[in-house]
Design an enzyme around this catalytic site. Structure first.
Site, PDB file in Angstrom:
ATOM      1  N   CYS A   7      40.097  29.115  50.402  1.00 26.51           N
ATOM      2  CA  CYS A   7      40.108  28.522  49.497  1.00 26.51           C
ATOM      3  C   CYS A   7      40.387  29.902  48.440  1.00 26.51           C
ATOM      4  O   CYS A   7      41.255  30.635  48.779  1.00 26.51           O
ATOM      5  CB  CYS A   7      38.590  27.979  49.051  1.00 26.51           C
ATOM      6  SG  CYS A   7      37.484  29.142  49.504  1.00 26.51           S
ATOM      7  N   ASN A  10      36.246  32.526  49.733  1.00 28.54           N
ATOM      8  CA  ASN A  10      36.753  32.849  50.971  1.00 28.54           C
ATOM      9  C   ASN A  10      34.874  33.327  51.195  1.00 28.54           C
ATOM     10  O   ASN A  10      34.021  34.104  51.893  1.00 28.54           O
ATOM     11  CB  ASN A  10      37.302  34.148  51.716  1.00 28.54           C
ATOM     12  CG  ASN A  10      36.831  34.089  53.252  1.00 28.54           C
ATOM     13  OD1 ASN A  10      37.247  33.923  54.048  1.00 28.54           O
ATOM     14  ND2 ASN A  10      36.674  32.182  54.030  1.00 28.54           N
ATOM     15  N   CYS A  12      32.759  30.521  49.722  1.00 29.67           N
ATOM     16  CA  CYS A  12      31.906  29.085  49.174  1.00 29.67           C
ATOM     17  C   CYS A  12      32.729  27.584  50.430  1.00 29.67           C
ATOM     18  O   CYS A  12      32.385  27.332  51.940  1.00 29.67           O
ATOM     19  CB  CYS A  12      32.001  28.499  48.376  1.00 29.67           C
ATOM     20  SG  CYS A  12      30.878  29.111  47.429  1.00 29.67           S
ATOM     21  N   ARG A  13      33.586  27.098  49.570  1.00 22.33           N
ATOM     22  CA  ARG A  13      34.363  25.957  50.462  1.00 22.33           C
ATOM     23  C   ARG A  13      34.991  26.427  52.087  1.00 22.33           C
ATOM     24  O   ARG A  13      34.986  25.158  52.868  1.00 22.33           O
ATOM     25  CB  ARG A  13      35.520  25.772  49.831  1.00 22.33           C
ATOM     26  CG  ARG A  13      35.085  25.671  48.902  1.00 22.33           C
ATOM     27  CD  ARG A  13      35.955  24.447  47.258  1.00 22.33           C
ATOM     28  NE  ARG A  13      36.515  26.047  47.624  1.00 22.33           N
ATOM     29  CZ  ARG A  13      36.875  26.160  46.478  1.00 22.33           C
ATOM     30  NH1 ARG A  13      38.100  24.715  45.500  1.00 22.33           N
ATOM     31  NH2 ARG A  13      37.929  27.147  45.951  1.00 22.33           N
ATOM     32  N   SER A  14      35.667  27.393  52.144  1.00 21.37           N
ATOM     33  CA  SER A  14      36.828  27.370  52.940  1.00 21.37           C
ATOM     34  C   SER A  14      35.585  27.944  54.428  1.00 21.37           C
ATOM     35  O   SER A  14      36.251  27.936  55.165  1.00 21.37           O
ATOM     36  CB  SER A  14      38.403  28.787  52.917  1.00 21.37           C
ATOM     37  OG  SER A  14      37.532  30.260  52.932  1.00 21.37           O
ATOM     38  N   ASP A 118      34.311  23.262  43.917  1.00 26.24           N
ATOM     39  CA  ASP A 118      33.986  24.154  44.420  1.00 26.24           C
ATOM     40  C   ASP A 118      32.063  24.400  43.618  1.00 26.24           C
ATOM     41  O   ASP A 118      32.191  24.197  43.379  1.00 26.24           O
ATOM     42  CB  ASP A 118      34.979  25.925  43.022  1.00 26.24           C
ATOM     43  CG  ASP A 118      34.607  26.579  44.094  1.00 26.24           C
ATOM     44  OD1 ASP A 118      33.254  26.516  44.885  1.00 26.24           O
ATOM     45  OD2 ASP A 118      35.450  28.033  44.023  1.00 26.24           O
TER      46      ASP A 118
HETATM   47  P1  4NP Z   1      35.048  29.482  46.751  1.00 24.96           P
HETATM   48  O1  4NP Z   1      34.275  29.466  45.958  1.00 24.96           O
HETATM   49  O2  4NP Z   1      36.588  29.997  46.784  1.00 24.96           O
HETATM   50  O3  4NP Z   1      34.965  27.886  47.089  1.00 24.96           O
HETATM   51  O4  4NP Z   1      34.889  30.572  47.697  1.00 24.96           O
HETATM   52  C1  4NP Z   1      34.340  30.877  44.882  1.00 24.96           C
HETATM   53  C2  4NP Z   1      33.667  31.737  45.072  1.00 24.96           C
HETATM   54  C3  4NP Z   1      33.679  32.419  43.547  1.00 24.96           C
HETATM   55  C4  4NP Z   1      34.647  32.729  43.054  1.00 24.96           C
HETATM   56  C5  4NP Z   1      35.758  31.798  42.730  1.00 24.96           C
HETATM   57  C6  4NP Z   1      35.243  30.777  44.020  1.00 24.96           C
HETATM   58  N1  4NP Z   1      34.748  33.330  41.930  1.00 24.96           N
HETATM   59  O5  4NP Z   1      34.511  33.610  40.891  1.00 24.96           O
HETATM   60  O6  4NP Z   1      33.922  34.983  42.049  1.00 24.96           O
END
Ligand code: 4NP
Length: 143
Positions: A7, A10, A12-14, A118
């Protein structure tokens, strides 16, 4: 068989996909990574960990790392959470490498989703878990 879930952050989703899938497919090596370096070294996001824990998935051992070109040679299958994850990875694909890169939601077509939204932005961590579980079951059925 080695599968990498990817993702953006790294956190939340992955890592959730990794945590769910490793419970389902214990003979598959799983890992996850983010296309950004924003959260390298951090554990999964607190609210994500709590929602996962409530369903029996312990994500606390996971630490964020950044996806790199070498991952194309290290894994048999790479799975992105949205189209931008896939575009970001494809820019790094080494010449001659043919490792399949797929969208996670393609494994749960009955959900009618073209990405895992997300939860860092939607704040709906349970909806993310519902979709991740469905996609993981679908992926499992292809192995
Ligand atoms: P992920 O979510 O891609 O599912 O881990 C996110 C977590 C943090 C951020 C963006 C997406 N961020 O902008 O910090």
């Amino acid at each position: 068989m080695k599968i990498l879930f990817v993702c953006l952050g790294n956190i939340c989703r992955s890592p959730t996909a990794e945590g769910v899938f490793r419970e389902m497919a214990q003979d598959v090596e799983t890992d996850s990574a983010g296309t950004s370096d924003w959260h390298v070294g951090e554990p999964p996001y607190g609210a994500m960990q709590a929602a996962a824990k409530a369903r029996g998935y312990d994500l606390s051992d996971l630490r964020a790392r950044q996806f790199s070109a070498e991952d194309f040679d290290r894994f048999d299958l790479i799975i992105g959470m949205d189209a931008s994850n896939i575009a970001n990875m494809e820019r790094l694909r080494p010449a001659g490498n043919a490792t399949p890169v797929r969208l996670f939601t393609d494994y749960a077509p009955e959900r009618g989703m073209s990405e895992v939204p997300d939860p860092y932005y939607t704040r709906d961590f349970d909806a993310a878990l519902d979709l991740v579980e469905a996609c993981a079951r679908g992926l499992m059925a292809t192995l």
